[in-house]
Design a protein around this motif. Sequence first.
Motif, mmCIF file in Angstrom:
data_model
loop_
_atom_site.group_PDB
_atom_site.id
_atom_site.type_symbol
_atom_site.label_atom_id
_atom_site.label_comp_id
_atom_site.label_asym_id
_atom_site.label_seq_id
_atom_site.Cartn_x
_atom_site.Cartn_y
_atom_site.Cartn_z
ATOM 1 N N ASN A 1 4.389 3.678 23.527
ATOM 2 C CA ASN A 1 3.409 4.373 22.687
ATOM 3 C C ASN A 1 3.827 5.784 22.312
ATOM 4 O OD1 ASN A 1 1.589 2.282 22.339
ATOM 5 N ND2 ASN A 1 0.634 2.685 24.328
ATOM 6 N N GLN A 2 4.922 6.263 22.867
ATOM 7 C CA GLN A 2 5.468 7.567 22.490
ATOM 8 C C GLN A 2 6.858 7.443 21.858
ATOM 9 O OE1 GLN A 2 3.706 10.488 22.682
ATOM 10 N NE2 GLN A 2 2.064 9.081 23.212
ATOM 11 N N PHE A 3 7.338 6.217 21.667
ATOM 12 C CA PHE A 3 8.673 5.965 21.113
ATOM 13 C C PHE A 3 8.532 5.718 19.616
ATOM 14 C CE2 PHE A 3 12.580 3.239 20.721
ATOM 15 C CZ PHE A 3 13.487 4.237 21.051
ATOM 16 N N ALA A 4 8.851 6.748 18.834
ATOM 17 C CA ALA A 4 8.608 6.717 17.384
ATOM 18 C C ALA A 4 9.216 5.501 16.683
ATOM 19 C CB ALA A 4 9.074 8.021 16.739
ATOM 20 N N PRO A 5 10.460 5.098 16.955
ATOM 21 C CA PRO A 5 10.995 3.922 16.253
ATOM 22 C C PRO A 5 10.152 2.659 16.485
ATOM 23 C CG PRO A 5 12.785 5.151 17.236
ATOM 24 C CD PRO A 5 11.502 5.757 17.758
ATOM 25 N N TYR A 6 9.649 2.492 17.692
ATOM 26 C CA TYR A 6 8.786 1.346 17.985
ATOM 27 C C TYR A 6 7.510 1.424 17.144
ATOM 28 C CZ TYR A 6 5.250 -1.383 20.450
ATOM 29 O OH TYR A 6 4.230 -2.244 20.754
ATOM 30 N N LEU A 7 6.898 2.600 17.103
ATOM 31 C CA LEU A 7 5.654 2.769 16.346
ATOM 32 C C LEU A 7 5.888 2.553 14.848
ATOM 33 C CD1 LEU A 7 4.200 5.856 18.243
ATOM 34 C CD2 LEU A 7 3.445 3.466 18.422
ATOM 35 N N LEU A 8 6.974 3.102 14.318
ATOM 36 C CA LEU A 8 7.302 2.889 12.905
ATOM 37 C C LEU A 8 7.497 1.408 12.607
ATOM 38 C CD1 LEU A 8 9.797 5.835 12.294
ATOM 39 C CD2 LEU A 8 7.552 5.556 11.232
ATOM 40 N N ASN A 9 8.180 0.723 13.497
ATOM 41 C CA ASN A 9 8.418 -0.708 13.313
ATOM 42 C C ASN A 9 7.103 -1.490 13.323
ATOM 43 O OD1 ASN A 9 10.277 -2.838 12.879
ATOM 44 N ND2 ASN A 9 10.047 -3.433 15.021
ATOM 45 N N ARG A 10 6.196 -1.139 14.224
ATOM 46 C CA ARG A 10 4.889 -1.816 14.266
ATOM 47 C C ARG A 10 4.125 -1.611 12.971
ATOM 48 N NH1 ARG A 10 0.957 -1.044 19.159
ATOM 49 N NH2 ARG A 10 -0.244 -2.320 17.722
ATOM 50 N N VAL A 11 4.108 -0.364 12.487
ATOM 51 C CA VAL A 11 3.387 -0.061 11.249
ATOM 52 C C VAL A 11 3.993 -0.838 10.087
ATOM 53 C CG1 VAL A 11 2.903 1.772 9.574
ATOM 54 C CG2 VAL A 11 2.540 2.192 12.011
ATOM 55 N N MET A 12 5.316 -0.813 9.953
ATOM 56 C CA MET A 12 5.963 -1.476 8.820
ATOM 57 C C MET A 12 5.868 -2.998 8.912
ATOM 58 S SD MET A 12 6.505 0.777 6.758
ATOM 59 C CE MET A 12 7.008 -0.445 5.573
ATOM 60 N N ALA A 13 5.933 -3.543 10.108
ATOM 61 C CA ALA A 13 5.796 -4.990 10.252
ATOM 62 C C ALA A 13 4.410 -5.430 9.783
ATOM 63 C CB ALA A 13 6.038 -5.405 11.702
ATOM 64 N N ARG A 14 3.396 -4.696 10.182
ATOM 65 C CA ARG A 14 2.029 -5.042 9.763
ATOM 66 C C ARG A 14 1.854 -4.834 8.265
ATOM 67 N NH1 ARG A 14 -3.160 -6.051 11.884
ATOM 68 N NH2 ARG A 14 -4.331 -6.528 10.002
ATOM 69 N N TRP A 15 2.396 -3.734 7.733
ATOM 70 C CA TRP A 15 2.344 -3.449 6.295
ATOM 71 C C TRP A 15 2.944 -4.620 5.518
ATOM 72 C CZ3 TRP A 15 0.616 -0.149 2.581
ATOM 73 C CH2 TRP A 15 1.308 -0.093 1.368
ATOM 74 N N ASN A 16 4.119 -5.064 5.947
ATOM 75 C CA ASN A 16 4.808 -6.154 5.246
ATOM 76 C C ASN A 16 4.031 -7.464 5.323
ATOM 77 O OD1 ASN A 16 6.992 -4.660 4.245
ATOM 78 N ND2 ASN A 16 8.123 -4.878 6.148
ATOM 79 N N VAL A 17 3.449 -7.777 6.475
ATOM 80 C CA VAL A 17 2.657 -9.002 6.618
ATOM 81 C C VAL A 17 1.437 -8.948 5.699
ATOM 82 C CG1 VAL A 17 1.134 -10.255 8.216
ATOM 83 C CG2 VAL A 17 3.431 -9.602 8.942
ATOM 84 N N ASP A 18 0.731 -7.816 5.714
ATOM 85 C CA ASP A 18 -0.465 -7.678 4.874
ATOM 86 C C ASP A 18 -0.125 -7.779 3.388
ATOM 87 O OD1 ASP A 18 -1.988 -7.377 7.153
ATOM 88 O OD2 ASP A 18 -2.237 -5.207 6.946
#
Length: 151
Positions: free
Chosen positions: A7-24
Amino acid sequence: MGEIGLNQFAPYLLNRVMARWNVDLQEALKDYDLTTAKMRTLAVLSIAPGLTINELSLFTVIEQSTMSRTLDSLEDQGLIRRRTREDDLRVREVMLTDEGSATFQRFWPTMYGHFSDLFEGIDEDEYQAFVVTLHKLVRNQQKLDQRQDGA
């Protein structure tokens, strides 16, 4: 990784946001007979017409082989056209057709709605700081790429 956690690792958080963005977006794109690659291509061409396949690949973050197939499909759908560049007959540039422009204009409100939902509760100053930080990350990545290319 253990010290900072996911939850403090920026690349992980960016990946989560973009994965959800792409699915939506992919779900919303079905109604327009578009894929993510097609949508990115139409979006880029709507603001920068006349790009080459290499330029489109760079701006859309799509591999050139995938971009080539995407352009073939968009051309079959009548959404883009390719023409020889007047000052260099070896170069083919890609343009939106009227139908391609209209398709993007129909999809844009959906895309912008997803964007607005994603940034709900984030004020303009926070958004601008985020964009500045992303630009710094992109520059750092470009420096790394240059070092790797020169190594």
